[in-house]
Design a protein around this motif. Structure first.
Motif, PDB file in Angstrom:
ATOM      1  N   GLU A 176       0.898  -1.296   0.120  1.00  0.00           N
ATOM      2  CA  GLU A 176       0.056   0.046   0.136  1.00  0.00           C
ATOM      3  C   GLU A 176       0.642   1.233  -0.124  1.00  0.00           C
ATOM      4  OE1 GLU A 176      -3.184  -0.011  -0.331  1.00  0.00           O
ATOM      5  OE2 GLU A 176      -4.060  -1.485   0.734  1.00  0.00           O
ATOM      6  N   THR A 177       0.141   2.351  -0.435  1.00  0.00           N
ATOM      7  CA  THR A 177       1.053   3.540  -0.235  1.00  0.00           C
ATOM      8  C   THR A 177       0.955   3.967   1.296  1.00  0.00           C
ATOM      9  OG1 THR A 177       0.335   4.366  -2.474  1.00  0.00           O
ATOM     10  CG2 THR A 177       0.996   6.057  -1.043  1.00  0.00           C
ATOM     11  N   VAL A 178       1.943   4.313   1.802  1.00  0.00           N
ATOM     12  CA  VAL A 178       2.204   4.691   3.100  1.00  0.00           C
ATOM     13  C   VAL A 178       2.325   6.379   3.060  1.00  0.00           C
ATOM     14  CG1 VAL A 178       3.513   4.568   5.344  1.00  0.00           C
ATOM     15  CG2 VAL A 178       3.322   2.653   3.816  1.00  0.00           C
ATOM     16  N   LEU A 179       1.460   6.805   3.651  1.00  0.00           N
ATOM     17  CA  LEU A 179       1.392   8.391   3.718  1.00  0.00           C
ATOM     18  C   LEU A 179       2.337   8.740   4.569  1.00  0.00           C
ATOM     19  CD1 LEU A 179      -2.340   8.926   4.107  1.00  0.00           C
ATOM     20  CD2 LEU A 179      -1.125   8.741   1.983  1.00  0.00           C
ATOM     21  N   PRO A 180       3.097   9.984   4.015  1.00  0.00           N
ATOM     22  CA  PRO A 180       3.858  10.728   4.540  1.00  0.00           C
ATOM     23  C   PRO A 180       3.539  11.674   5.794  1.00  0.00           C
ATOM     24  CG  PRO A 180       3.766  11.900   2.642  1.00  0.00           C
ATOM     25  CD  PRO A 180       2.706  10.991   2.618  1.00  0.00           C
ATOM     26  N   GLY A 181       2.519  11.881   6.092  1.00  0.00           N
ATOM     27  CA  GLY A 181       2.186  12.845   7.080  1.00  0.00           C
ATOM     28  C   GLY A 181       1.372  14.094   6.369  1.00  0.00           C
ATOM     29  N   ASN A 220      -2.006  11.124  -0.870  1.00  0.00           N
ATOM     30  CA  ASN A 220      -3.247  12.031  -0.450  1.00  0.00           C
ATOM     31  C   ASN A 220      -4.166  12.269  -1.198  1.00  0.00           C
ATOM     32  OD1 ASN A 220      -1.761  12.326   2.115  1.00  0.00           O
ATOM     33  ND2 ASN A 220      -0.429  14.036   1.228  1.00  0.00           N
ATOM     34  N   LEU A 221      -4.101  11.909  -2.654  1.00  0.00           N
ATOM     35  CA  LEU A 221      -5.071  12.160  -3.720  1.00  0.00           C
ATOM     36  C   LEU A 221      -6.082  10.757  -3.414  1.00  0.00           C
ATOM     37  CD1 LEU A 221      -3.365  13.657  -6.588  1.00  0.00           C
ATOM     38  CD2 LEU A 221      -5.216  14.783  -5.377  1.00  0.00           C
ATOM     39  N   TYR A 222      -5.192   9.872  -3.498  1.00  0.00           N
ATOM     40  CA  TYR A 222      -5.960   8.523  -3.454  1.00  0.00           C
ATOM     41  C   TYR A 222      -6.722   8.353  -2.193  1.00  0.00           C
ATOM     42  CZ  TYR A 222      -6.040   4.708  -6.859  1.00  0.00           C
ATOM     43  OH  TYR A 222      -6.324   3.702  -7.844  1.00  0.00           O
ATOM     44  N   ASP A 223      -6.192   8.745  -1.125  1.00  0.00           N
ATOM     45  CA  ASP A 223      -6.832   8.983   0.091  1.00  0.00           C
ATOM     46  C   ASP A 223      -8.444   9.402  -0.088  1.00  0.00           C
ATOM     47  OD1 ASP A 223      -7.207   8.255   2.892  1.00  0.00           O
ATOM     48  OD2 ASP A 223      -6.530  10.510   3.324  1.00  0.00           O
ATOM     49  N   MET A 224      -8.472  10.541  -0.820  1.00  0.00           N
ATOM     50  CA  MET A 224      -9.815  11.121  -1.000  1.00  0.00           C
ATOM     51  C   MET A 224     -10.393  10.301  -1.674  1.00  0.00           C
ATOM     52  SD  MET A 224      -9.621  13.738   1.217  1.00  0.00           S
ATOM     53  CE  MET A 224     -11.293  14.420   0.435  1.00  0.00           C
ATOM     54  N   GLY A 275     -13.006   3.544   2.222  1.00  0.00           N
ATOM     55  CA  GLY A 275     -11.497   3.358   2.744  1.00  0.00           C
ATOM     56  C   GLY A 275     -10.795   4.267   2.913  1.00  0.00           C
ATOM     57  N   GLN A 276      -9.571   3.937   3.162  1.00  0.00           N
ATOM     58  CA  GLN A 276      -8.594   5.188   3.499  1.00  0.00           C
ATOM     59  C   GLN A 276      -7.008   4.785   3.182  1.00  0.00           C
ATOM     60  OE1 GLN A 276      -9.624   4.948   8.142  1.00  0.00           O
ATOM     61  NE2 GLN A 276      -7.545   5.943   7.920  1.00  0.00           N
ATOM     62  N   GLU A 277      -6.068   5.437   2.744  1.00  0.00           N
ATOM     63  CA  GLU A 277      -4.586   5.221   2.821  1.00  0.00           C
ATOM     64  C   GLU A 277      -4.279   5.781   4.374  1.00  0.00           C
ATOM     65  OE1 GLU A 277      -3.422   3.952   0.442  1.00  0.00           O
ATOM     66  OE2 GLU A 277      -4.851   4.487  -1.411  1.00  0.00           O
ATOM     67  N   ARG A 278      -3.062   5.047   4.876  1.00  0.00           N
ATOM     68  CA  ARG A 278      -2.650   5.324   6.108  1.00  0.00           C
ATOM     69  C   ARG A 278      -1.293   5.656   6.028  1.00  0.00           C
ATOM     70  NH1 ARG A 278      -6.441   1.332   5.773  1.00  0.00           N
ATOM     71  NH2 ARG A 278      -8.350   1.158   7.119  1.00  0.00           N
ATOM     72  N   THR A 279      -0.615   6.276   7.243  1.00  0.00           N
ATOM     73  CA  THR A 279       0.547   6.515   7.743  1.00  0.00           C
ATOM     74  C   THR A 279       0.973   5.238   8.254  1.00  0.00           C
ATOM     75  OG1 THR A 279      -0.073   7.138   9.763  1.00  0.00           O
ATOM     76  CG2 THR A 279       0.018   9.158   8.061  1.00  0.00           C
ATOM     77  N   GLU A 280       2.444   5.354   8.562  1.00  0.00           N
ATOM     78  CA  GLU A 280       3.216   4.136   9.191  1.00  0.00           C
ATOM     79  C   GLU A 280       2.714   3.782  10.720  1.00  0.00           C
ATOM     80  OE1 GLU A 280       7.750   2.814  10.713  1.00  0.00           O
ATOM     81  OE2 GLU A 280       7.406   4.370   9.267  1.00  0.00           O
ATOM     82  N   GLU A 281       2.526   5.067  11.288  1.00  0.00           N
ATOM     83  CA  GLU A 281       1.956   4.964  12.566  1.00  0.00           C
ATOM     84  C   GLU A 281       0.654   4.179  12.512  1.00  0.00           C
ATOM     85  OE1 GLU A 281       3.130   7.612  11.268  1.00  0.00           O
ATOM     86  OE2 GLU A 281       5.165   7.499  12.374  1.00  0.00           O
ATOM     87  N   GLU A 282      -0.293   4.549  11.574  1.00  0.00           N
ATOM     88  CA  GLU A 282      -1.679   3.917  11.640  1.00  0.00           C
ATOM     89  C   GLU A 282      -1.661   2.536  11.196  1.00  0.00           C
ATOM     90  OE1 GLU A 282      -4.118   7.937  10.164  1.00  0.00           O
ATOM     91  OE2 GLU A 282      -3.188   6.819   8.869  1.00  0.00           O
ATOM     92  N   TYR A 283      -0.740   2.193  10.362  1.00  0.00           N
ATOM     93  CA  TYR A 283      -0.529   0.923  10.040  1.00  0.00           C
ATOM     94  C   TYR A 283      -0.185  -0.200  11.274  1.00  0.00           C
ATOM     95  CZ  TYR A 283      -1.894   0.850   5.032  1.00  0.00           C
ATOM     96  OH  TYR A 283      -2.386   0.893   3.878  1.00  0.00           O
ATOM     97  N   SER A 287       9.871   1.262  -6.259  1.00  0.00           N
ATOM     98  CA  SER A 287      10.200   2.636  -7.001  1.00  0.00           C
ATOM     99  C   SER A 287       9.015   3.036  -7.357  1.00  0.00           C
ATOM    100  CB  SER A 287      10.804   1.977  -8.272  1.00  0.00           C
ATOM    101  OG  SER A 287      10.237   0.840  -8.914  1.00  0.00           O
ATOM    102  N   MET A 288       7.645   2.601  -7.129  1.00  0.00           N
ATOM    103  CA  MET A 288       6.415   3.073  -7.329  1.00  0.00           C
ATOM    104  C   MET A 288       5.795   3.525  -5.958  1.00  0.00           C
ATOM    105  SD  MET A 288       5.427   2.434 -10.520  1.00  0.00           S
ATOM    106  CE  MET A 288       3.619   2.127 -10.519  1.00  0.00           C
ATOM    107  N   PRO A 289       4.696   4.336  -5.967  1.00  0.00           N
ATOM    108  CA  PRO A 289       4.179   4.706  -4.856  1.00  0.00           C
ATOM    109  C   PRO A 289       3.935   3.856  -3.652  1.00  0.00           C
ATOM    110  CG  PRO A 289       3.046   5.512  -6.715  1.00  0.00           C
ATOM    111  CD  PRO A 289       3.826   4.783  -7.310  1.00  0.00           C
ATOM    112  N   PRO A 290       3.528   2.570  -3.717  1.00  0.00           N
ATOM    113  CA  PRO A 290       3.251   1.806  -2.789  1.00  0.00           C
ATOM    114  C   PRO A 290       4.717   1.259  -2.242  1.00  0.00           C
ATOM    115  CG  PRO A 290       1.964   1.023  -4.499  1.00  0.00           C
ATOM    116  CD  PRO A 290       2.891   1.959  -5.047  1.00  0.00           C
TER     117      PRO A 290
END
Length: 325
Positions: A263-268, A276-280, A288-296, A314-317
């Motif tokens: 998954e894409t791990v959000l930087p905060g 952040n776009l995909y999260d919306m 659903g939602q994308e998440r930060t490292e702390e949230e995972y 090398s990709m977003p995830p």
């Protein structure tokens, strides 16, 4: 930024008209393209002019013919990693209405698309096979780009049995198996997707090395795998449903098993990031939602698991490697 959707709508319409496939390797005049798409040539030319300025099309001034750039060729259906399916999915399957009603999701926390689909996103796909094929095609194309990055980021060589939970039609698992010929694979999917996965694996010569198991990851998950993969799955669900999936995988894991969350791990905050776009998008389309490292870390801990390491790709995830707590 304000006018960004004007650009996306032109790209989506280019996909809907099939312009990239009509052009193919042979540039065409605007009159030829208009005839093939049943459009008004002067108006079509105006859109082609815009797309040429974006680097998607290119016009030869001598022959007055329009061709595709390398970027534009990514709209062809036969191009590995094609964005055709993504453009069709986001431009057709009620996505526009959902984004238009973003305020509703912000007020309720629920996906606004359900108001227009009359069902959940995945329930709608199950009842509309043509739209499901478009969506599955877009996911397969994305995985065509994503899968090599995952294989390069994580060492699968130690695992004998690898299961891609919710693995779609097998793009990721096939890349893994081709890179690691001694491993056996499996896909765990809903019945209507599993049938397509079996056919695709057979066409790639992987039928004997990769099982396809019908099932529901909210109910239970087969045991006995060294690696379980959840690629682009948890972001489809809220914490409650994600925890149910994780708990079922926890029950299936043996002491040395690994769970790989791709998954894409959000930087905060205060950072512009694709995630952040995909999260919306997850908010308005599926809830659903994308998440930060702390949230995972907090989420998997509730299922009796812990994050061992995060492997960037090398990709977003990223590949979030999870072990038993």
């Amino acid at each position: 930024m304000v006018y960004g959707f004007w650009v996306s709508r032109c790209l989506q319409t280019m996909a809907e008209l099939g312009l990239a496939d009509i052009i193919g390797d042979v540039p065409k005049t605007v009159e030829e393209l208009a005839k093939a798409t049943d459009t008004h040539a002067p108006s079509l030319r105006r859109m082609l002019r815009l797309l040429s300025g974006l680097g998607v099309m290119v016009k030869d001034e001598g022959s007055q013919r329009w061709g595709l750039t390398d970027l534009g060729a990514m709209l062809r259906k036969d191009n590995p990693g094609s964005v055709y399916g993504s453009l069709m999915a986001h431009g057709h399957m009620l996505s526009w209405q959902a984004w238009g009603d973003l305020k509703s999701s912000l007020k309720t926390g629920a996906p606004s698309v359900e108001k227009f689909m009359g069902d959940t996103f995945f329930g709608y796909l199950a009842a509309h096979p043509e739209d499901a094929a478009i969506f599955n095609g877009s996911m397969a194309a994305y995985q065509t780009l994503n899968a090599p990055a995952v294989v390069n980021a994580y060492d699968f060589s130690w695992a004998k049995r690898i299961m891609d939970v919710g693995g779609g039609t097998g793009t990721l698992i096939s890349h893994i198996l081709k890179s690691h010929p001694l491993a056996q694979g499996a896909i765990f999917e809903m019945a209507h997707v599993a049938a397509e996965a079996r056919a695709r694996l057979a066409s790639m010569g992987l039928k004997e090395r990769c099982d396809v198991v019908d099932g529901d990851f909210f109910a239970s998950i087969p045991k006995g795998q060294d690696i379980y993969i959840l690629s682009q799955i948890l972001h489809d669900w809220d914490d409650e449903k994600s925890l149910r999936i994780l708990s079922n995988i926890r029950e299936a894991m043996h002491p040395n098993s690994r769970l790989l969350i791709v998954e894409t791990v959000l930087p905060g905050d205060n950072t512009m990031h694709f995630g952040n776009l995909y999260d919306m998008a997850m908010l308005v389309l599926v809830g659903g939602q994308e998440r930060t490292e702390e949230e995972y870390s907090a989420l998997v801990a509730k299922a009796g698991l812990k994050v061992a390491r995060i492997h960037p790709t090398s990709m977003p995830p990223s590949v979030v490697e999870v072990v038993l707590a």
